[in-house]
Design a protein around this motif. Structure first.
Motif, PDB file in Angstrom:
ATOM      1  N   HIS A 338       0.827  -1.205   0.000  1.00 61.98           N
ATOM      2  CA  HIS A 338       0.000   0.000   0.000  1.00 61.98           C
ATOM      3  C   HIS A 338       0.863   1.258   0.000  1.00 61.98           C
ATOM      4  CE1 HIS A 338      -3.588  -2.378   0.484  1.00 61.98           C
ATOM      5  NE2 HIS A 338      -3.058  -2.991   1.526  1.00 61.98           N
ATOM      6  N   PHE A 339       2.020   1.190   0.652  1.00 59.02           N
ATOM      7  CA  PHE A 339       2.947   2.317   0.618  1.00 59.02           C
ATOM      8  C   PHE A 339       3.395   2.592  -0.812  1.00 59.02           C
ATOM      9  CE2 PHE A 339       7.519   3.390   0.398  1.00 59.02           C
ATOM     10  CZ  PHE A 339       7.471   4.671   0.922  1.00 59.02           C
ATOM     11  N   MET A 340       3.762   1.531  -1.532  1.00 58.52           N
ATOM     12  CA  MET A 340       4.210   1.699  -2.909  1.00 58.52           C
ATOM     13  C   MET A 340       3.097   2.269  -3.784  1.00 58.52           C
ATOM     14  SD  MET A 340       7.368   0.881  -2.943  1.00 58.52           S
ATOM     15  CE  MET A 340       7.571   0.970  -4.719  1.00 58.52           C
ATOM     16  N   LEU A 341       1.885   1.770  -3.582  1.00 62.91           N
ATOM     17  CA  LEU A 341       0.758   2.260  -4.372  1.00 62.91           C
ATOM     18  C   LEU A 341       0.508   3.749  -4.119  1.00 62.91           C
ATOM     19  CD1 LEU A 341      -1.712  -0.738  -4.002  1.00 62.91           C
ATOM     20  CD2 LEU A 341      -0.551  -0.014  -6.100  1.00 62.91           C
ATOM     21  N   ARG A 342       0.590   4.155  -2.840  1.00 66.56           N
ATOM     22  CA  ARG A 342       0.370   5.565  -2.507  1.00 66.56           C
ATOM     23  C   ARG A 342       1.449   6.444  -3.132  1.00 66.56           C
ATOM     24  NH1 ARG A 342      -0.670   3.755   2.823  1.00 66.56           N
ATOM     25  NH2 ARG A 342       1.340   4.581   3.493  1.00 66.56           N
ATOM     26  N   ILE A 343       2.693   5.991  -3.003  1.00 70.46           N
ATOM     27  CA  ILE A 343       3.802   6.782  -3.542  1.00 70.46           C
ATOM     28  C   ILE A 343       3.620   7.037  -5.032  1.00 70.46           C
ATOM     29  CG2 ILE A 343       6.260   6.663  -4.174  1.00 70.46           C
ATOM     30  CD1 ILE A 343       5.866   7.503  -1.326  1.00 70.46           C
ATOM     31  N   PHE A 344       3.315   5.969  -5.782  1.00 72.74           N
ATOM     32  CA  PHE A 344       3.210   6.135  -7.228  1.00 72.74           C
ATOM     33  C   PHE A 344       1.908   6.826  -7.638  1.00 72.74           C
ATOM     34  CE2 PHE A 344       6.889   3.442  -7.309  1.00 72.74           C
ATOM     35  CZ  PHE A 344       7.576   3.941  -8.408  1.00 72.74           C
ATOM     36  N   GLN A 345       0.894   6.749  -6.783  1.00 70.63           N
ATOM     37  CA  GLN A 345      -0.319   7.507  -7.060  1.00 70.63           C
ATOM     38  C   GLN A 345      -0.020   9.003  -6.984  1.00 70.63           C
ATOM     39  OE1 GLN A 345      -3.297   6.431  -8.134  1.00 70.63           O
ATOM     40  NE2 GLN A 345      -3.877   8.577  -8.339  1.00 70.63           N
ATOM     41  N   TYR A 346       0.728   9.400  -5.955  1.00 70.38           N
ATOM     42  CA  TYR A 346       1.112  10.813  -5.824  1.00 70.38           C
ATOM     43  C   TYR A 346       1.994  11.250  -6.996  1.00 70.38           C
ATOM     44  CZ  TYR A 346      -0.572  10.752  -0.976  1.00 70.38           C
ATOM     45  OH  TYR A 346      -1.349  10.661   0.148  1.00 70.38           O
ATOM     46  N   ILE A 347       2.929  10.402  -7.383  1.00 69.23           N
ATOM     47  CA  ILE A 347       3.808  10.719  -8.511  1.00 69.23           C
ATOM     48  C   ILE A 347       2.994  10.884  -9.788  1.00 69.23           C
ATOM     49  CG2 ILE A 347       5.597   9.772 -10.040  1.00 69.23           C
ATOM     50  CD1 ILE A 347       6.905   8.551  -7.545  1.00 69.23           C
ATOM     51  N   HIS A 348       2.024   9.992  -9.983  1.00 71.79           N
ATOM     52  CA  HIS A 348       1.189  10.058 -11.182  1.00 71.79           C
ATOM     53  C   HIS A 348       0.365  11.342 -11.212  1.00 71.79           C
ATOM     54  CE1 HIS A 348      -2.243   8.317 -13.778  1.00 71.79           C
ATOM     55  NE2 HIS A 348      -1.222   8.642 -14.559  1.00 71.79           N
ATOM     56  N   GLU A 349      -0.219  11.695 -10.054  1.00 72.64           N
ATOM     57  CA  GLU A 349      -1.038  12.907 -10.002  1.00 72.64           C
ATOM     58  C   GLU A 349      -0.207  14.146 -10.335  1.00 72.64           C
ATOM     59  OE1 GLU A 349      -2.742  12.936  -6.121  1.00 72.64           O
ATOM     60  OE2 GLU A 349      -4.130  11.288  -6.535  1.00 72.64           O
ATOM     61  N   GLU A 350       1.010  14.224  -9.776  1.00 70.72           N
ATOM     62  CA  GLU A 350       1.856  15.377 -10.054  1.00 70.72           C
ATOM     63  C   GLU A 350       2.333  15.368 -11.504  1.00 70.72           C
ATOM     64  OE1 GLU A 350       4.069  18.894  -9.610  1.00 70.72           O
ATOM     65  OE2 GLU A 350       2.305  18.033  -8.609  1.00 70.72           O
ATOM     66  N   SER A 351       2.638  14.186 -12.026  1.00 70.00           N
ATOM     67  CA  SER A 351       3.073  14.081 -13.415  1.00 70.00           C
ATOM     68  C   SER A 351       1.970  14.558 -14.361  1.00 70.00           C
ATOM     69  CB  SER A 351       3.456  12.636 -13.742  1.00 70.00           C
ATOM     70  OG  SER A 351       3.902  12.512 -15.075  1.00 70.00           O
ATOM     71  N   LEU A 352       0.724  14.152 -14.079  1.00 70.27           N
ATOM     72  CA  LEU A 352      -0.399  14.617 -14.902  1.00 70.27           C
ATOM     73  C   LEU A 352      -0.553  16.131 -14.820  1.00 70.27           C
ATOM     74  CD1 LEU A 352      -3.168  11.917 -14.276  1.00 70.27           C
ATOM     75  CD2 LEU A 352      -1.899  12.340 -16.397  1.00 70.27           C
ATOM     76  N   ARG A 353      -0.380  16.675 -13.599  1.00 70.75           N
ATOM     77  CA  ARG A 353      -0.497  18.119 -13.440  1.00 70.75           C
ATOM     78  C   ARG A 353       0.579  18.840 -14.256  1.00 70.75           C
ATOM     79  NH1 ARG A 353       1.296  22.463 -10.919  1.00 70.75           N
ATOM     80  NH2 ARG A 353       3.127  21.390 -10.095  1.00 70.75           N
ATOM     81  N   GLN A 354       1.779  18.280 -14.230  1.00 70.14           N
ATOM     82  CA  GLN A 354       2.874  18.886 -14.997  1.00 70.14           C
ATOM     83  C   GLN A 354       2.589  18.802 -16.514  1.00 70.14           C
ATOM     84  OE1 GLN A 354       5.879  20.196 -13.945  1.00 70.14           O
ATOM     85  NE2 GLN A 354       5.692  19.867 -11.747  1.00 70.14           N
ATOM     86  N   GLN A 355       2.075  17.658 -16.953  1.00 68.91           N
ATOM     87  CA  GLN A 355       1.769  17.505 -18.375  1.00 68.91           C
ATOM     88  C   GLN A 355       0.630  18.421 -18.797  1.00 68.91           C
ATOM     89  OE1 GLN A 355       1.574  13.541 -20.077  1.00 68.91           O
ATOM     90  NE2 GLN A 355       2.786  12.700 -18.390  1.00 68.91           N
ATOM     91  N   GLU A 356      -0.363  18.601 -17.886  1.00 63.03           N
ATOM     92  CA  GLU A 356      -1.500  19.477 -18.184  1.00 63.03           C
ATOM     93  C   GLU A 356      -1.031  20.901 -18.461  1.00 63.03           C
ATOM     94  OE1 GLU A 356      -4.023  19.075 -14.820  1.00 63.03           O
ATOM     95  OE2 GLU A 356      -4.979  17.242 -15.534  1.00 63.03           O
ATOM     96  N   SER A 357       0.079  21.298 -17.803  1.00 66.19           N
ATOM     97  CA  SER A 357       0.573  22.662 -18.004  1.00 66.19           C
ATOM     98  C   SER A 357       0.997  22.893 -19.461  1.00 66.19           C
ATOM     99  CB  SER A 357       1.753  22.938 -17.073  1.00 66.19           C
ATOM    100  OG  SER A 357       2.884  22.138 -17.413  1.00 66.19           O
ATOM    101  N   THR A 358       1.392  21.807 -20.142  1.00 67.21           N
ATOM    102  CA  THR A 358       1.793  21.957 -21.545  1.00 67.21           C
ATOM    103  C   THR A 358       0.583  22.056 -22.464  1.00 67.21           C
ATOM    104  OG1 THR A 358       1.866  19.563 -21.998  1.00 67.21           O
ATOM    105  CG2 THR A 358       3.841  20.562 -21.052  1.00 67.21           C
TER     106      THR A 358
END
Length: 363
Positions: A338-358
């Motif tokens: 569950h720790f791994m899932l949470r970590i990568f969920q946060y990474i994915h959310e931030e990555s999407l936010r960064q991509q949305e900026s483009t």
């Protein structure tokens, strides 16, 4: 961001205790004899304060909802006989008024009340000008902002003898514990509210007697300031929460078996060894930040390429594959799934936010 609370430390609240501050007693005050006999037993366990529910917020009607003012009289009698200060839960200004009338030594606000800012504000208003210590249980949902908000409302009303109770959080996931501990919420509260006394309630967190000692010990290992544990002279016949209460005799054994941890020691060799590890941790943390920044930069580049080709931002299949692979790798290296899932969920959310900026130029 830290929160500035104008509070007094638990050492200045006027209670005699050594080590972790332990509050114990029945879930509910049911009869005069039950309260007095339990109090006599609890007084022998090493506990520092007697607790008992006087008003019980039950999920459905026609359940035992407490004895009200009559129960406060029994608590006062128990205090006079044993010398233990007394405490109970309050949910309305009327409850506060009665507690002040009977000189209750400490009150707490329950999880079901903490979720409602209107109810908390009403209690805060009723406590203006008083000096009674108040503990705030976490809201039933894992929302640290809501918890902090309740503390702030009371503090703004002049409550300086202020603390919190961690009793776990409701969850749709079925586990052996009654409420999910979510220790990270407690850690975040401690980080944000420096100096705030925090008590752990392993009884409501566990829901079963057999699980309480281990969770109580973990709380002490995490440097909680105290524990609130339920005790009843005949737990199996208790009118509320029978499975999570100890007899006073068994409670004494639990308390005697707990080990108190210390926040620091003066062993220079130990300090030196730990400091070396901390230096390495700092290096690793710096690398993590650098790698995350690089990952996000790559994500923005990918976002630009997707925009040029008219490709959708979200690629569920690819992301699912990535998460499953990295989670397996983490578990293989001893980390929690569950720790791994949470970590990568946060990474994915931030990555999407960064991509949305483009993609912003398309709007």
């Amino acid at each position: 961001m830290s929160v500035q609370l104008d509070i007094d430390g638990i050492d200045s609240w006027g209670f005699k205790y050594d080590g972790p501050f332990i509050i114990a007693g029945p879930c509910s005050a049911e009869t005069r004899e039950q309260v007095l006999e339990t109090a006599r037993g609890v007084a022998k366990t090493g506990a520092h304060m007697l607790r008992a529910g006087i008003w019980k917020p039950r999920t459905r009607p026609n359940c035992f909802e407490g004895m009200g003012e009559e129960g406060l009289k029994w608590l006062v009698e128990a205090r006079e006989e044993t010398g233990m200060p007394i405490s109970t839960e309050t949910a309305t200004p009327e409850h506060v008024e009665l507690c002040l009338k009977y000189n209750v030594d400490l009150i707490w606000i329950g999880a079901r009340t903490t979720v409602n800012p209107f109810a908390v504000q009403a209690l805060a208003d009723s406590l203006k000008g008083t000096d009674i210590p108040v503990l705030v249980k976490n809201p039933i949902n894992p929302d640290v902002e809501l918890w902090i908000g309740a503390l702030e409302r009371l503090n703004k009303a002049g409550v300086r003898k202020l603390g919190a109770i961690h009793r776990g959080f409701s969850s749709a996931k079925v586990t052996e514990l009654r409420n999910a501990p979510n220790w990270r919420i407690f850690i975040e509260l401690r980080r944000r509210c420096e100096g705030l006394p925090i008590i752990c309630d392993p009884s409501h967190l566990c829901g079963k007697r057999a699980l309480i000692p281990a969770v109580a010990q973990k709380a002490l290992d995490l440097l909680f300031d105290g524990l609130m544990i339920e005790s009843h002279i005949d737990p199996d016949k208790a009118l509320s929460d029978s499975k999570q209460q100890f007899t006073p005799e068994d409670l004494g054994k639990v308390i005697a078996g707990l080990q108190v941890r210390h926040p620091a020691i003066e062993d220079e060799e130990f300090i030196h060894a730990v400091e070396k590890k901390r230096i390495r941790l700092d290096e690793i943390d710096e690398s993590i930040v650098e790698f995350l920044a690089e990952r996000m930069a790559i994500g923005r580049t990918i976002g630009t390429l997707k925009k040029e080709k008219g490709i959708a931002l979200l690629q569920p299949a690819q992301w699912k594959k990535t998460v499953e692979k990295r989670t397996r790798e983490g578990v293989a290296r001893g980390m929690d799934e569950h720790f791994m899932l949470r970590i990568f969920q946060y990474i994915h959310e931030e990555s999407l936010r960064q991509q949305e900026s483009t993609f912003a130029g398309d709007k």
